[in-house]
Design a protein around this motif. Structure first.
Motif, PDB file in Angstrom:
ATOM      1  N   GLY A 154       0.784  -1.229   0.000  1.00  2.00           N
ATOM      2  CA  GLY A 154       0.000   0.000   0.000  1.00  2.00           C
ATOM      3  C   GLY A 154       0.815   1.279   0.000  1.00  2.00           C
ATOM      4  N   LEU A 155       2.139   1.175  -0.180  1.00  2.00           N
ATOM      5  CA  LEU A 155       2.972   2.368  -0.185  1.00  2.00           C
ATOM      6  C   LEU A 155       2.750   3.168  -1.468  1.00  2.00           C
ATOM      7  N   ASP A 156       2.686   4.480  -1.339  1.00  4.04           N
ATOM      8  CA  ASP A 156       2.521   5.346  -2.512  1.00  4.04           C
ATOM      9  C   ASP A 156       3.868   5.512  -3.207  1.00  4.04           C
ATOM     10  N   ILE A 157       3.904   5.214  -4.508  1.00  4.90           N
ATOM     11  CA  ILE A 157       5.155   5.287  -5.268  1.00  4.90           C
ATOM     12  C   ILE A 157       4.858   5.809  -6.674  1.00  4.90           C
ATOM     13  N   LYS A 158       5.704   6.692  -7.143  1.00  2.13           N
ATOM     14  CA  LYS A 158       5.716   7.080  -8.548  1.00  2.13           C
ATOM     15  C   LYS A 158       7.132   6.855  -9.063  1.00  2.13           C
ATOM     16  N   TRP A 159       7.259   6.630 -10.392  1.00  2.00           N
ATOM     17  CA  TRP A 159       8.592   6.358 -10.923  1.00  2.00           C
ATOM     18  C   TRP A 159       8.667   6.678 -12.406  1.00  2.00           C
ATOM     19  N   VAL A 160       9.887   6.889 -12.885  1.00  2.00           N
ATOM     20  CA  VAL A 160      10.144   7.088 -14.312  1.00  2.00           C
ATOM     21  C   VAL A 160      11.329   6.209 -14.712  1.00  2.00           C
ATOM     22  N   PRO A 161      11.337   5.670 -15.937  1.00  2.00           N
ATOM     23  CA  PRO A 161      12.413   4.770 -16.350  1.00  2.00           C
ATOM     24  C   PRO A 161      13.677   5.468 -16.845  1.00  2.00           C
ATOM     25  N   TYR A 162      13.569   6.759 -17.212  1.00  2.00           N
ATOM     26  CA  TYR A 162      14.736   7.496 -17.698  1.00  2.00           C
ATOM     27  C   TYR A 162      14.538   8.994 -17.440  1.00  2.00           C
ATOM     28  N   LEU A 163      15.609   9.738 -17.608  1.00  2.00           N
ATOM     29  CA  LEU A 163      15.572  11.183 -17.395  1.00  2.00           C
ATOM     30  C   LEU A 163      15.371  11.909 -18.722  1.00  2.00           C
ATOM     31  N   GLU A 164      14.684  13.038 -18.657  1.00  2.21           N
ATOM     32  CA  GLU A 164      14.326  13.764 -19.882  1.00  2.21           C
ATOM     33  C   GLU A 164      15.362  14.798 -20.309  1.00  2.21           C
ATOM     34  N   ASP A 165      16.221  15.249 -19.395  1.00  7.95           N
ATOM     35  CA  ASP A 165      17.109  16.368 -19.733  1.00  7.95           C
ATOM     36  C   ASP A 165      18.577  15.956 -19.857  1.00  7.95           C
ATOM     37  N   THR A 166      18.838  14.662 -19.995  1.00  9.58           N
ATOM     38  CA  THR A 166      20.215  14.206 -20.175  1.00  9.58           C
ATOM     39  C   THR A 166      20.476  13.931 -21.655  1.00  9.58           C
ATOM     40  N   PRO A 167      21.750  13.965 -22.079  1.00  9.79           N
ATOM     41  CA  PRO A 167      22.057  13.744 -23.503  1.00  9.79           C
ATOM     42  C   PRO A 167      21.586  12.390 -24.025  1.00  9.79           C
TER      43      PRO A 167
END
Length: 386
Positions: A273-286
């Motif tokens: 039940g833990l609240d978690i958000k995530w992204v697989p990669y970064l948007e502002d890196t080369p």
């Protein structure tokens, strides 16, 4: 027919000898099979991780013992799987650990040192059911014709950044998405970010950071530059060395932002039940690069390797692989095992893997990890917490 007294004496003596021989043989057999202690099945020692990994392995091991009779004793890694290397090396040539669950880089190191046996299809037929990329070969980790030394137990990958929205929204603003390197440098996150120690994933923190800025295992300098940049902000509040510590730090909110956090961390916490958000990669890196790999199981070259091969073949059967990965929260490596539907939201999509996925150069990592760890301890570690 009459016998002389001397002949009768000889016949009686012969029968006595025969009786003694028969009696001795019967006595030996009775003692051997009725009174002698039965042969105790040899115990297999398996080194693996703790938490849900250890629990799942223990349950499968119980069924293995019921089927084959050999007890299984677990020895849990005290940190990254690389801790098993000195244990094996210090005892060698005596073998105290028979089966190891390790990262790809550690598997390569063990194979390179001559501690592992090649895994053959005729001895471990379940190999034909395992996804082809999830094999560790030696000496060329990408050549399918080389002997197999490690078999993937799951496919790993996950979040470049994961965070607790209930905590982070109060710090950075409502409904924030942390998908940029620049956000990790925000002074409002002082002491709020956790990262893995250099040993986790055999330099995973360094190389993954390097990937995002055009580097790799052979050119990790972009990783050093940007990890130093992050450390100098004071935003790194914890460096975890065990899976259990990573999950504790995240779940308690002590460090509500995780830079590099795998699916097996997120899934069990989300189930609670833990609240978690995530992204697989970064948007502002080369570069947008997502590491995709597999932890593996391997067999040490010792006197119980035949039992160990039976264990590995049993462990990786579709039913067991499916059960194991449902518990640990990872996609199965066996092609015939089903992924837990509840896991899919925490798993890298096929699109992400195809477009951004990269399998690490485990050979280079294995050769460089000692050098990297020394540099980490002298250049990065002193900056953390200041």
């Amino acid at each position: 027919m009459k016998f002389s007294s001397s002949a009768i004496t000889k016949i009686v003596a012969m029968y006595l000898v025969v009786a003694l021989v028969v009696g001795f043989a019967v006595g030996f057999l009775v003692n051997r099979y009725l009174f002698a202690p039965p042969k105790v099945p040899e115990t297999l020692v398996v080194a693996t991780w703790g938490a849900q990994w250890g629990e799942a392995t223990a349950r499968i091991a119980e069924n293995f013992t019921k089927l084959y009779g050999n007890p299984v004793q677990l020895e849990l890694h005290a940190g990254a799987s690389g801790v098993v290397i000195p244990k094996i090396a210090n005892a060698w040539p005596e073998v105290k650990i028979d089966v190891v669950f390790v990262s790809p880089g550690v598997c390569y190191q063990l194979a390179d040192a001559g501690y592992l046996v090649p895994l053959k299809r005729e001895e471990i037929p379940v190999i034909d059911e395992i996804k082809t990329p999830l094999m560790i070969h030696y000496p060329d980790a990408t050549d399918p014709n080389d002997p197999i030394y490690g078999i993937g137990i799951y496919q790993t990958g996950g979040a470049m950044v994961a965070w607790r929205p209930s905590i982070v929204d109060k710090i950075l603003g409502p409904n924030v998405t942390i998908n940029k390197w620049s956000q990790l440098l925000d002074p409002r996150l002082k002491g709020k970010i956790m990262i893995p120690y250099m040993g986790m994933g055999v330099g995973g923190i360094l190389v993954t950071t390097a990937y995002q800025f055009g580097g790799d295992e052979s050119n990790p300098e972009p990783g050093w530059t940007h990890l130093k940049e992050l450390a100098e902000t004071g935003n790194i509040g914890a460096v975890w060395t065990t899976e259990a510590d990573a999950m504790r730090l995240f779940s308690t909110g002590e460090t509500p932002v995780a830079f590099i956090f795998n699916q097996w961390h997120m899934f069990p916490l989300a189930k609670e039940g833990l609240d978690i958000k995530w992204v697989p990669y970064l948007e502002d890196t080369p570069e947008k690069v997502v590491p995709v790999t597999a932890d593996v199981v391997a067999i040490v070259n010792g006197p119980r390797q035949e039992i160990a091969k039976k264990f590995v073949n049993f462990f990786l059967q579709a039913q067991n692989n499916e059960y194991y990965n449902k518990m640990v929260g990872a996609p199965p490596s066996n092609k015939n095992a089903r992924i837990d539907p509840a896991l899919e939201p925490w798993t890298l999509s096929t699109d992400v893997v195809e477009n951004y996925g990269r399998f690490p150069d485990v050979a280079t990592r294995a050769k460089k990890i000692d050098e990297w760890t020394t540099r980490w301890d002298t250049e990065i570690a002193p900056l953390i917490g200041k």
